[in-house]
Scaffold this motif. Sequence first.
Motif, mmCIF file in Angstrom:
data_model
loop_
_atom_site.group_PDB
_atom_site.id
_atom_site.type_symbol
_atom_site.label_atom_id
_atom_site.label_comp_id
_atom_site.label_asym_id
_atom_site.label_seq_id
_atom_site.Cartn_x
_atom_site.Cartn_y
_atom_site.Cartn_z
ATOM 1 N N TRP A 162 13.404 -36.212 -34.096
ATOM 2 C CA TRP A 162 12.074 -36.470 -33.972
ATOM 3 C C TRP A 162 11.390 -34.937 -33.748
ATOM 4 O O TRP A 162 12.118 -34.006 -33.392
ATOM 5 N N SER A 163 10.007 -35.158 -33.994
ATOM 6 C CA SER A 163 9.331 -33.954 -33.817
ATOM 7 C C SER A 163 8.684 -34.164 -32.348
ATOM 8 O O SER A 163 7.970 -34.874 -31.869
ATOM 9 N N ALA A 164 8.821 -32.652 -32.016
ATOM 10 C CA ALA A 164 8.192 -32.432 -30.595
ATOM 11 C C ALA A 164 6.863 -31.665 -30.812
ATOM 12 O O ALA A 164 6.675 -30.858 -31.073
ATOM 13 N N LEU A 165 5.628 -32.490 -30.587
ATOM 14 C CA LEU A 165 4.201 -31.688 -31.037
ATOM 15 C C LEU A 165 3.827 -31.319 -29.494
ATOM 16 O O LEU A 165 2.863 -30.486 -29.668
ATOM 17 N N LYS A 166 4.259 -31.626 -28.332
ATOM 18 C CA LYS A 166 3.705 -31.345 -27.191
ATOM 19 C C LYS A 166 4.964 -31.419 -26.057
ATOM 20 O O LYS A 166 5.983 -31.924 -26.646
ATOM 21 N N MET A 213 8.042 -39.510 -24.203
ATOM 22 C CA MET A 213 9.164 -38.894 -25.213
ATOM 23 C C MET A 213 8.971 -39.502 -26.629
ATOM 24 O O MET A 213 8.747 -40.851 -26.671
ATOM 25 N N SER A 214 8.894 -38.792 -27.741
ATOM 26 C CA SER A 214 8.808 -39.239 -28.981
ATOM 27 C C SER A 214 10.037 -40.183 -29.290
ATOM 28 O O SER A 214 11.010 -40.173 -28.682
ATOM 29 N N GLY A 215 9.616 -41.072 -30.282
ATOM 30 C CA GLY A 215 10.676 -42.152 -30.737
ATOM 31 C C GLY A 215 11.451 -41.551 -32.151
ATOM 32 O O GLY A 215 11.068 -40.531 -32.499
ATOM 33 N N TYR A 216 12.370 -42.240 -32.620
ATOM 34 C CA TYR A 216 13.128 -41.774 -33.599
ATOM 35 C C TYR A 216 12.256 -41.666 -34.983
ATOM 36 O O TYR A 216 12.320 -41.042 -35.840
ATOM 37 N N ASP A 217 11.141 -42.429 -34.824
ATOM 38 C CA ASP A 217 10.452 -42.478 -36.179
ATOM 39 C C ASP A 217 9.238 -41.541 -36.432
ATOM 40 O O ASP A 217 8.659 -41.496 -37.250
ATOM 41 N N ASP A 218 9.193 -40.538 -35.320
ATOM 42 C CA ASP A 218 8.374 -39.680 -35.060
ATOM 43 C C ASP A 218 8.490 -38.186 -35.837
ATOM 44 O O ASP A 218 8.733 -37.247 -34.803
ATOM 45 N N LEU A 219 8.953 -38.215 -36.854
ATOM 46 C CA LEU A 219 9.303 -36.947 -37.388
ATOM 47 C C LEU A 219 8.087 -36.611 -38.414
ATOM 48 O O LEU A 219 8.060 -37.463 -39.338
#
Length: 320
Positions: free
Chosen positions: A31-35, A1-7
Amino acid sequence: MSGYDDLTEEHRAFLNAHAIDDDVIDAAGLWSALKRDDLPGGIDRMVTLAPVPGIVIPYRDADGKVTSYRYRPDNPAPDPKRDGKPAKYVGQPGVNVPNFARVNESDRVLTVEGEKQTLAACSYAPADLDVIGIPGCSVWHGMDLSFMEGKTVYVAFDADRRTNPDVAREAAGFAGALAKAGAVSVRFVNPPGEGKDGLDDVLARLEEDERTDALVSWIEAAEELNALGLTYDGLHRTAVLAEAQRQYVTRKARELVDDQIARETGHAIDWAARAINGADWLDADEPEPRACFEVRYLAACRARTSSEVSGRGFIDQEEP
């Protein structure tokens, strides 16, 4: 799962354009979910309703602990349970909690409908207000509202509260639930929006340095609701229109529905006019409690099928 800085930059720009500042974005932990692996548990299994990419929005409790997540897909999929309407937001199954977006243990609370709207409120609401979000106008049902005890509550629903009888009914019910939970006062904020505009939409149309003062002015002008779920400004518009259309509406309603619904329509119109004119709530020959007028009004709105005479049409049309 992505982290806080992954927007992503695109998602951050989208949020900025909706009057949400970077400090609030970062503090909220979006955060952004890209997958699909980037989606929270429960939402990751909603292959149809939760397409990627999109934005994940954590919900927190009063202590700042994450309790659940909401997800906003960039390209919402049609929801078969809502007649194919786009599923703009997706939540974890079985979870119905508010988002304590900003908590300073204040005795004044701004409660906001919608995820972006809540974050926009956090960006520009006065520091002496707590900000709490709910996902939609009807999701307060079954929600524990005991934390509102002793609070002065300001509620910011989307603009369709003033034009959609179903949303107006939910607003009235929410106000009642807050009062039952112990809120000392419940008042509704009326930003100058149209249609389904949310607080974020209205704030975004203002210059950044105008937004806090505007929001403060809307909060200061907040109104209590009457029994129809309308503020008195909306009620006044309904009553003025009713005076000009009374005969036409009554005649047309009798053509469309049975006599009882037609009578209920007339009672609702009479009630609105009496309230505006300062007359008694009830006529001498009408001994029923005033709460019945909300039921009658909404029953008439649902029963009538012609847009010309719908309850929503009363409010949407221009005053004569």
